[in-house]
Design an enzyme around this catalytic site. Structure first.
Site, PDB file in Angstrom:
ATOM      1  N   GLU A 184       0.945  -1.250   0.098  1.00  0.00           N
ATOM      2  CA  GLU A 184      -0.018   0.015  -0.118  1.00  0.00           C
ATOM      3  C   GLU A 184       1.002   1.337  -0.014  1.00  0.00           C
ATOM      4  O   GLU A 184       2.029   1.269   0.298  1.00  0.00           O
ATOM      5  CB  GLU A 184      -0.893   0.000   1.403  1.00  0.00           C
ATOM      6  N   HIS A 207      -8.978  10.094   2.809  1.00  0.00           N
ATOM      7  CA  HIS A 207      -8.493   9.027   1.619  1.00  0.00           C
ATOM      8  C   HIS A 207      -8.902   9.544   0.271  1.00  0.00           C
ATOM      9  O   HIS A 207     -10.167   9.946   0.057  1.00  0.00           O
ATOM     10  CB  HIS A 207      -9.415   7.742   2.098  1.00  0.00           C
ATOM     11  N   ARG A 227      -1.259   9.381   1.219  1.00  0.00           N
ATOM     12  CA  ARG A 227      -2.684   9.732   0.912  1.00  0.00           C
ATOM     13  C   ARG A 227      -3.045  11.155   0.625  1.00  0.00           C
ATOM     14  O   ARG A 227      -3.986  11.709  -0.152  1.00  0.00           O
ATOM     15  CB  ARG A 227      -3.669   9.114   1.843  1.00  0.00           C
ATOM     16  N   HIS A 233     -11.398  10.191   6.562  1.00  0.00           N
ATOM     17  CA  HIS A 233     -11.329   8.584   6.571  1.00  0.00           C
ATOM     18  C   HIS A 233     -10.676   8.274   8.060  1.00  0.00           C
ATOM     19  O   HIS A 233     -11.332   7.135   8.508  1.00  0.00           O
ATOM     20  CB  HIS A 233     -10.228   8.099   5.562  1.00  0.00           C
ATOM     21  N   ARG A 268      -1.305   9.116   8.807  1.00  0.00           N
ATOM     22  CA  ARG A 268      -0.986   7.694   9.089  1.00  0.00           C
ATOM     23  C   ARG A 268      -0.754   6.890   7.905  1.00  0.00           C
ATOM     24  O   ARG A 268      -1.068   7.075   6.910  1.00  0.00           O
ATOM     25  CB  ARG A 268      -2.250   7.236   9.743  1.00  0.00           C
TER      26      ARG A 268
HETATM   27  P1  FAD Z   1     -14.085   1.308  15.776  1.00  0.00           P
HETATM   28  O1  FAD Z   1     -13.650  -0.055  15.284  1.00  0.00           O
HETATM   29  O2  FAD Z   1     -14.441   2.234  15.137  1.00  0.00           O
HETATM   30  O3  FAD Z   1     -15.037   0.724  17.078  1.00  0.00           O
HETATM   31  C1  FAD Z   1     -15.590   1.926  17.782  1.00  0.00           C
HETATM   32  C2  FAD Z   1     -16.589   1.238  18.746  1.00  0.00           C
HETATM   33  O4  FAD Z   1     -17.184   2.279  19.574  1.00  0.00           O
HETATM   34  C3  FAD Z   1     -17.965   0.704  17.934  1.00  0.00           C
HETATM   35  O5  FAD Z   1     -18.173  -0.323  18.519  1.00  0.00           O
HETATM   36  C4  FAD Z   1     -18.981   1.981  18.185  1.00  0.00           C
HETATM   37  O6  FAD Z   1     -20.101   1.349  18.250  1.00  0.00           O
HETATM   38  C5  FAD Z   1     -18.724   2.023  19.660  1.00  0.00           C
HETATM   39  N1  FAD Z   1     -18.810   3.321  20.223  1.00  0.00           N
HETATM   40  C6  FAD Z   1     -18.578   4.539  19.816  1.00  0.00           C
HETATM   41  N2  FAD Z   1     -19.323   5.648  20.548  1.00  0.00           N
HETATM   42  C7  FAD Z   1     -19.842   4.843  21.614  1.00  0.00           C
HETATM   43  C8  FAD Z   1     -20.454   5.274  22.750  1.00  0.00           C
HETATM   44  N3  FAD Z   1     -20.756   6.639  22.963  1.00  0.00           N
HETATM   45  N4  FAD Z   1     -21.029   4.328  23.778  1.00  0.00           N
HETATM   46  C9  FAD Z   1     -20.950   3.223  23.415  1.00  0.00           C
HETATM   47  N5  FAD Z   1     -20.158   2.637  22.264  1.00  0.00           N
HETATM   48  C10 FAD Z   1     -19.692   3.533  21.511  1.00  0.00           C
HETATM   49  N6  FAD Z   1      -7.268   0.422   9.002  1.00  0.00           N
HETATM   50  C11 FAD Z   1      -6.330  -0.333   8.771  1.00  0.00           C
HETATM   51  O7  FAD Z   1      -5.388  -0.257   9.433  1.00  0.00           O
HETATM   52  N7  FAD Z   1      -6.414  -1.062   7.614  1.00  0.00           N
HETATM   53  C12 FAD Z   1      -7.488  -0.981   6.676  1.00  0.00           C
HETATM   54  O8  FAD Z   1      -7.474  -1.677   5.801  1.00  0.00           O
HETATM   55  C13 FAD Z   1      -8.305   0.130   6.977  1.00  0.00           C
HETATM   56  N8  FAD Z   1      -9.436   0.243   5.994  1.00  0.00           N
HETATM   57  C14 FAD Z   1     -10.690   0.831   6.537  1.00  0.00           C
HETATM   58  C15 FAD Z   1     -11.784   0.963   5.849  1.00  0.00           C
HETATM   59  C16 FAD Z   1     -12.896   1.834   6.182  1.00  0.00           C
HETATM   60  C17 FAD Z   1     -14.102   1.898   5.076  1.00  0.00           C
HETATM   61  C18 FAD Z   1     -12.612   2.519   7.277  1.00  0.00           C
HETATM   62  C19 FAD Z   1     -14.004   3.309   7.772  1.00  0.00           C
HETATM   63  C20 FAD Z   1     -11.374   2.489   8.132  1.00  0.00           C
HETATM   64  C21 FAD Z   1     -10.668   1.767   7.863  1.00  0.00           C
HETATM   65  N9  FAD Z   1      -9.342   1.504   8.362  1.00  0.00           N
HETATM   66  C22 FAD Z   1      -8.387   0.840   8.231  1.00  0.00           C
HETATM   67  C23 FAD Z   1      -9.180   2.426   9.893  1.00  0.00           C
HETATM   68  C24 FAD Z   1      -9.621   1.324  11.096  1.00  0.00           C
HETATM   69  O9  FAD Z   1     -10.640   0.378  10.457  1.00  0.00           O
HETATM   70  C25 FAD Z   1     -10.002   2.128  12.093  1.00  0.00           C
HETATM   71  O10 FAD Z   1      -9.082   2.758  12.541  1.00  0.00           O
HETATM   72  C26 FAD Z   1     -10.125   1.157  13.474  1.00  0.00           C
HETATM   73  O11 FAD Z   1     -10.780  -0.187  12.997  1.00  0.00           O
HETATM   74  C27 FAD Z   1     -10.515   1.632  14.520  1.00  0.00           C
HETATM   75  O12 FAD Z   1     -10.938   0.656  15.558  1.00  0.00           O
HETATM   76  P2  FAD Z   1     -11.299   0.957  16.877  1.00  0.00           P
HETATM   77  O13 FAD Z   1     -11.392  -0.217  17.821  1.00  0.00           O
HETATM   78  O14 FAD Z   1     -10.609   2.253  17.609  1.00  0.00           O
HETATM   79  O15 FAD Z   1     -12.641   1.686  16.640  1.00  0.00           O
HETATM   80  C1  SIN Z   2      -7.758   0.984   2.564  1.00  0.00           C
HETATM   81  O1  SIN Z   2      -7.874  -0.006   2.355  1.00  0.00           O
HETATM   82  O2  SIN Z   2      -7.490   1.847   1.649  1.00  0.00           O
HETATM   83  C2  SIN Z   2      -7.613   1.348   3.848  1.00  0.00           C
HETATM   84  C3  SIN Z   2      -6.456   1.248   4.469  1.00  0.00           C
HETATM   85  C4  SIN Z   2      -6.292   2.020   5.804  1.00  0.00           C
HETATM   86  O3  SIN Z   2      -7.152   2.871   5.886  1.00  0.00           O
HETATM   87  O4  SIN Z   2      -5.091   1.762   6.413  1.00  0.00           O
END
Ligand code: FAD
Ligand code: SIN
Length: 526
Positions: free
Chosen positions: A113, A231, A277, A337, A372
């Protein structure tokens, strides 16, 4: 109904789940999630998770790429932890049953990537997040003292003698529980990202940055809020959701073309389609402005069967709007993103409020600096979720971010006098203002106006008359509070760096700005 627990984990993405699993032997764990359990940024992650596992790779190389992407503001110790501990925690995931794609020899298939110098990204087609969430939930369900409450929204942190003592909750949009307090020995925010603060985003509806709002209101320091990653390749079909088309598509050879079919990226960036990005996003906007036409992603030169097999998620998203990913020109454009900033923590997830931890996208460990590196955020959630769990079982201590931190005064107090004349804003207006004024390209005048509007809106929705809120009002409170933090930091940083680009200050300025901007709520603020 009031409850008690040893450990409260708010959020069920990769950070919250990994932490909850890690706390299993230490006491009772209560995990809150405000929507369906799998609804999170984690569940939508596409490209994969980065870790130095390849034969041609090493943590030192991963370190160098992460530091370069961070544009001078990564916290070196945090990056060291990420790249050194990452492979061990990813191996653990494989042991827990995560099914990453394999190559022809049966080894883990690694993708490339943008801004990674080697192939380093483990993936499960382009639905890596769904596979990670599946395996983490399977593991979490084996944890004996874990209780999960779905559709329950944390709306306020409880404080006792300056310590975090749990959280107040209300039913989520589809929740049935009555409101109440959860008294907890230690609390972890794992509430994810802030994409919904902007009108154009790849993030799902839950990504409203509640954790930053909760922590800021409880007096915790938040840092690096101006650094938002846009993104470059979200689907840009009018009326259709801005779904992500993974960067891994370009890693496998997809090209960005202008409306005349010219591969234009090399004119803007030496790394071409695989430049970082922020630079790809800006180049696309400039090309679009220059031609007056959209910009497209093209995979027409690749084997269609391979394209559909490797990218079923992107393929299905395109099919929904009548496009064939392998054959058609796919209109794309930037969308909010990822939030690099967040609740400031030390290397163990400790925030500046004792008893309150943060991990994952809500946290600012300093790992990402100003930008990032792709696929480092799932890794951050995994590694720092695990570390937070270890630290949550230790005696309390408060965290500090390494490096120079400039704490700034909040401007809110001054706005209160005007609050009564300001109506509560519509959510759409807030998100559109953020996109227009605080998006890919920022400018002092528009930022100043946005900060003034957001400050007034915040004062209006914070007013006591709105204390009993509907789910939509809680959502709006987060969007406005966090939007103001982002806009104010973006206005303050008079340079361009990483994800933060100022048209009126287009150069990086290490003399004045090799520092983090942090903000903490004062007693005078609402
Ligand atoms: P999240 O996975 O967002 O979880 C947050 C949780 O908190 C959810 O369950 C939500 O319901 C809960 N929550 C929020 N507020 C409250 C509240 N007030 N009370 C109770 N619950 C609450 N990163 C990579 O490294 N590789 C990738 O390929 C990649 N692809 C991506 C593709 C997309 C479409 C997106 C949107 C992001 C991508 N990212 C990627 C970024 C990555 O997915 C996120 O940064 C990461 O998953 C965040 O994880 P987290 O556990 O911090 O939060
Ligand atoms: C992507 O698949 O392009 C998202 C990856 C990332 O946000 O790290």
């Amino acid at each position: 109904m009031d409850r008690r627990t040893d450990f409260l984990v708010i959020g069920s993405g990769i950070a919250g789940l990994r932490a909850a699993i890690g706390l299993a032997d230490a006491g009772d764990v209560l995990l809150l999630t405000k929507a369906d359990p799998t609804e999170s940024n984690t569940g939508y992650a596409q490209g994969g998770i980065a870790a130095a596992l390849g034969a041609d790779d090493a943590p030192d190389l991963h370190y160098a790429d992460t530091m370069a992407a961070g544009d001078g503001l990564c916290v070196p110790d945090a990056v060291r932890v990420l790249v050194d501990d990452g492979p061990r925690y990813v191996d653990e995931l494989i042991g827990w049953g995560v099914r990453f794609d394999r190559d022809a020899q049966g080894g883990i298939a690694l993708a490339r990537e943008a801004a990674h110098t080697v192939r380093r990204v483990l993936h499960a087609t382009d639905a890596t997040g769904r596979e990670l969430a599946r395996a983490l939930w399977m593991k979490a369900l084996t944890v004996p003292r874990l209780t999960v409450l779905n559709h329950v929204r944390a709306v306020e942190l409880l404080l006792a003698d300056g310590h975090c003592a749990g959280a107040r909750y209300v039913p989520g949009a589809a929740g049935e529980l009555r409101a109440g307090d959860i008294r907890a020995g230690v609390t972890l925010l794992a509430t994810g990202g802030a994409g919904q603060v902007f009108s154009d985003t790849t993030n799902p509806a839950v990504a409203t940055s509640d954790g930053v709002c909760l922590a800021w209101k409880a007096g915790a320091r938040v840092a690096d809020m101006e650094f938002v990653q846009f993104h470059p390749t979200a689907l840009a079909v009018p009326g259709a959701p801005r779904v992500l088309l993974s960067e891994a598509l370009r890693g496998e050879g997809a090209r960005l073309l202008n409306a005349s079919g010219e591969a234009f990226m090399a004119r803007y960036e030496t790394e071409g389609d695989l430049a970082p990005r922020d630079r790809v996003s800006r180049a696309m906007l400039r090309e679009s402005r220059r031609t007056g036409q959209p910009v497209y992603l093209s995979l027409g030169h690749l084997d269609p069967a391979l394209v559909h097999a490797r990218f079923p998620t992107a393929s299905a998203s395109c099919r929904l709007v009548g496009l064939d990913l392998a054959r058609d020109l796919i209109p794309v454009g930037p969308a909010a993103h990822y939030m690099m900033g967040g609740v400031e923590t030390d290397l163990w997830g400790r925030t500046t409020v004792p008893g309150l931890f943060a991990a994952g996208e809500v946290a600012c460990t300093g790992v990402h600096g100003a930008n990032r590196l792709a696929s480092n955020s799932l890794l951050e959630g995994l590694v720092f979720g695990a570390r937070a769990a270890l630290a949550m079982t230790q005696p309390p201590a408060s965290g500090r971010m390494a490096g120079e931190v400039r704490e700034v005064d909040s401007t809110l107090a001054r706005a209160h006098g005007r609050a009564s004349s300001c109506a509560r804003p519509a959510e759409g207006a807030v998100r559109r203002r953020m996109w227009d004024a605080v998006g890919v390209e920022r400018h002092g005048d528009a930022l100043r106006e946005a900060v003034a509007a957001l400050t007034e809106w915040q004062a209006a929705i914070d007013a006591p008359a709105h204390a009993m809120r509907t789910p939509d009002e809680w959502r709006l409170l987060s969007l406005v509070t966090v939007g103001r933090l982002v806009a104010a930091a973006a206005l303050r940083r008079t340079e361009s760096r990483g994800g933060h680009y100022r048209g009126d200050f287009p150069a990086r300025d290490d003399v004045h700005w090799l520092a983090h901007i942090a903000e903490r709520k004062r007693d005078t603020d609402s």
